[in-house]
Design an enzyme around this catalytic site. Structure first.
Site, mmCIF file in Angstrom:
data_model
loop_
_atom_site.group_PDB
_atom_site.id
_atom_site.type_symbol
_atom_site.label_atom_id
_atom_site.label_comp_id
_atom_site.label_asym_id
_atom_site.label_seq_id
_atom_site.Cartn_x
_atom_site.Cartn_y
_atom_site.Cartn_z
ATOM 1 N N CYS A 159 -0.413 4.090 2.168
ATOM 2 C CA CYS A 159 -0.164 3.881 3.606
ATOM 3 C C CYS A 159 1.305 4.113 3.954
ATOM 4 O O CYS A 159 1.624 4.729 4.964
ATOM 5 C CB CYS A 159 -0.504 2.449 4.027
ATOM 6 S SG CYS A 159 -2.026 1.809 3.354
ATOM 7 N N ASP A 160 2.199 3.581 3.135
ATOM 8 C CA ASP A 160 3.601 3.496 3.549
ATOM 9 C C ASP A 160 4.582 4.326 2.725
ATOM 10 O O ASP A 160 5.758 4.410 3.082
ATOM 11 C CB ASP A 160 4.043 2.022 3.524
ATOM 12 C CG ASP A 160 3.220 1.190 4.502
ATOM 13 O OD1 ASP A 160 2.906 1.704 5.588
ATOM 14 O OD2 ASP A 160 2.877 0.036 4.177
ATOM 15 N N CYS A 167 0.829 -1.203 0.000
ATOM 16 C CA CYS A 167 0.000 0.000 0.000
ATOM 17 C C CYS A 167 0.866 1.256 0.000
ATOM 18 O O CYS A 167 1.389 1.660 1.036
ATOM 19 C CB CYS A 167 -0.939 -0.020 1.212
ATOM 20 S SG CYS A 167 -1.980 1.438 1.311
#
Ligand code: NDP
Length: 318
Positions: free
Chosen positions: A143-144, A140
């Site tokens: 997300c990261d 992701c």
């Protein structure tokens, strides 16, 4: 042998942000929800490290703690959280019939399905190890990606997700290598996404390329890529490795009963969580191939509980 199956007013299947949020709302509406966690209590977020984009946590929070907090919040209002896997369902029965761990039968007036989706992985040993250790392998970018600001990363995949995530990463990272197993002109992503990727100066596409290994002990230190046409291998000096080769919604047990698209994502009446079966609601990633964020899953979990509550009221059950 069970004599009389347990009857539940509101059964929630799955323990990600969608399931726990549905549980919070259902419990507060006095629907006495029972939530079965599945085999990974907490869902996909338990496999991530820092979550910096869930509203309400200005300093960020780790995925496992966020999920523990959501569980505690659901339990605070009386949700029964049980470890167990729903293995079979007859959703057309009235009441609905559900089997847990292949043995225990229960019946339910309403079912909120929040079984999520699972990211697909390449299956390389070091990829798995570094993913589990939060060492820089992720599925992701939203997300990261932030953790790799100004650094070099690689992403594998050539669909719309990979193209979208490569573009997202290109805005944060110094350089993005996109590892594509097919040849030039055969990328699966939509033409518009392909153009965007190809016209982004800091994205380098490696055609006909397969990832042979991910290097690094504690964190990613490089990725070995092999060109399937020439047989040549080279090492990319990257510190982040993103895998975007598709997700699989966890909906197999509902095949033939619930309407789903060709990838298995459950289809709902737009603007609601209603499936094609009255009293059955689908929320979170199992019904969302577009956004797949914790906060959108949580929002749809709320919708599922409210839809269940209204259904029960209109059916005169609650
Ligand atoms: P897809 O299944 O469309 O694409 C997966 C990609 O990963 C393909 O390029 C595939 O290669 C590659 N791949 C699969 N396995 C491997 C492997 N073992 N090694 C290397 N590469 C591999 O998944 P997406 O997640 O990209 O998209 C899912 C759906 O969601 C699609 O319908 C997509 O259009 C949609 N979507 C739409 C978006 C939008 O409209 N904004 C954004 C994101 C997704 P190959 O082509 O060779 O099979």
């Amino acid at each position: 042998m069970q004599s009389q199956p347990e009857h539940i007013t509101c059964l929630i299947i799955g323990s990600g942000p969608a399931g726990y949020t549905a549980a919070i709302y259902a419990a507060r509406a006095d629907l006495k929800p029972v939530l079965y966690t599945g085999l990974t209590p907490g869902g996909q977020l338990t496999e991530t490290t820092e979550v910096d984009n869930f509203p309400g946590y200005p300093k960020g929070i780790t995925g496992p703690i966020l999920m523990e907090d959501l569980k505690a919040q659901a339990e605070r209002f009386g949700t029964q959280v049980r470890f167990g896997m729903v293995t079979e369902a007859d959703l057309n029965a009235n009441p609905k019939r559900i089997w847990v761990d292949e043995t225990t039968e229960i019946t339910a007036d309403t079912v909120v399905i929040s079984t999520g989706a699972s990211a697909k992985w390449l299956g390389l040993e070091n990829e798995t190890r570094l993913r589990m250790n939060a060492g820089g392998v992720s599925a992701c970018a939203v997300c990261d990606g932030f953790f790799f600001k100004g650094l070099d990363v690689a992403i594998v995949g050539a669909g719309d997700t990979a193209a979208e995530e490569a573009t997202y990463l290109s805005k944060l990272c110094k350089k993005v290598y996109m590892i594509v197993r097919r040849g030039e002109g055969e990328m699966r992503a939509s033409k518009a996404m392909q153009h965007r990727v190809m016209n982004t100066p800091n994205i380098e596409i490696l055609w006909d390329s397969e990832t042979s290994d991910v290097l690094g002990k504690e964190t990613v230190e490089g990725v070995i890529v092999k060109n399937s046409k020439t047989g040549e291998s080279k090492t990319l000096n990257v510190t982040g490795f993103f895998v975007a080769i598709g997700h699989k919604p966890n909906t197999d047990i509902f095949k033939g009963q619930l309407t789903m698209d060709d990838l298995g994502y459950l289809q709902v009446v737009p603007g609601s969580s209603k499936t094609n079966i009255d009293g059955v609601f689908a929320v979170g990633d199992c019904a969302d191939k577009t956004y797949r964020q914790a906060v959108t899953a949580a929002g749809s979990g709320c919708m599922g509980a409210l839809d269940a509550e209204r259904y029960l009221a209109s059916a005169g059950v609650h």
